[in-house]
Design an enzyme around this catalytic site. Structure first.
Site, PDB file in Angstrom:
ATOM      1  N   SER A 141       0.693  -1.275  -0.205  1.00 58.15           N
ATOM      2  CA  SER A 141      -0.042   0.040   0.057  1.00 58.15           C
ATOM      3  C   SER A 141       1.038   1.337   0.093  1.00 58.15           C
ATOM      4  O   SER A 141       2.024   1.141   0.419  1.00 58.15           O
ATOM      5  CB  SER A 141      -0.757   0.088   1.235  1.00 58.15           C
ATOM      6  N   TYR A 154      -3.887  -0.540  10.125  1.00 56.58           N
ATOM      7  CA  TYR A 154      -3.680  -0.588   8.520  1.00 56.58           C
ATOM      8  C   TYR A 154      -2.229  -0.354   8.226  1.00 56.58           C
ATOM      9  O   TYR A 154      -1.462  -1.226   7.673  1.00 56.58           O
ATOM     10  CB  TYR A 154      -4.671   0.155   7.848  1.00 56.58           C
TER      11      TYR A 154
END
Length: 249
Positions: A141, A154
């Site tokens: 990510s 996250y």
């Protein structure tokens, strides 16, 4: 010889579009995810290639389920050539004091533990098969490099995935296992729908952010897939051109 791939989180978004790209190029693809109906929808979207798409409901946070699923793929196809370690998720924007232990564990169980379980079982199969080797692509990510406000669970897991990628790439060398990572920013999926309406920025403001088409992710992913095992993209970033990433703050 058929090329065999496993795609986790294949029921929607990035997982679906990348699975469909593999099917379009003749791969046999095992579709993994928690929801059988979503996986069936991905298979149906493959059209004439649907006969090469195989639905395997599996919760990647459960190592017993992962082991059984990888064994089923090996029993059916005899080998594994590619793993796309894509399944993952996060929480709504929360400062650390508002993240419960249960929420933290849920994100870690899928994003980190699940990625490790799948990578571990892919190594097991790829080391044992003849010819030996294969490719593993982890979905990282933008958050593996720079966090968003309120994304501690996250972001922490995506930093950890980068550690998985680097170490597995090193450990895979003697076995012709190429391990790389694709870091994605603002792909237009269900997970990023709220970005079009406005999300918190590092300066405290709330602004809408540009997104890119999912096909751009699939195109980048397939460029990695098409490489011979003698070549590896260790890390690559594909992102919406105008998103606030470089210079974020």
């Amino acid at each position: 010889m058929d090329r065999i791939a496993i795609v986790t989180g294949a029921g929607s978004g990035i997982g679906r579009v990348c699975a469909l790209a593999l099917l379009a190029e003749g791969w046999q693809v095992a579709l993994l995810g928690r929801r059988a109906d979503a996986l069936e929808a991905t298979r149906a979207a493959a059209g004439a290639a649907a006969e090469r798409a195989h639905v395997h409901p599996c919760d990647v946070s459960d190592d017993v389920q992962v082991a059984a699923t990888f064994d089923a793929v090996a029993a059916r196809h005899g080998r594994l050539d590619l793993l796309f370690n894509n399944a993952g998720g996060g929480l709504g924007g929360k400062t650390p004091d508002l993240v419960t232990a249960a929420e933290w564990r849920r994100v870690v169980d899928v994003n980190l533990n699940g990625a490790f379980y799948c990578l571990s079982h892919a190594f097991r199969l790829m080391k044992a098969q003849q010819p030996m080797g294969g490719r593993i692509i982890n979905n990282g990510s933008i958050s593996a490099h720079a966090p968003r406000p309120g994304s501690i669970a996250y972001t922490a897991t995506k930093h950890a995935v980068s550690g998985l990628t680097k170490t597995a790439a090193l450990d895979g060398r003697p076995f012709d296992i190429a391990v790389g990572q694709i870091d994605i920013g603002n792909a237009a999926s269900e997970m990023t729908a709220r970005m079009a309406e406005g999300v918190m920025q590092a300066d405290g403001s709330v602004r809408a952010e540009p997104r890119m088409e999912l096909q751009a992710v699939a195109d980048t992913f397939m460029a990695m897939v098409r490489l011979p095992l003698s070549a590896n993209v260790l890390f690559t970033t594909v992102m919406a051109t105008q998103m606030p990433y470089v210079g974020r703050g």
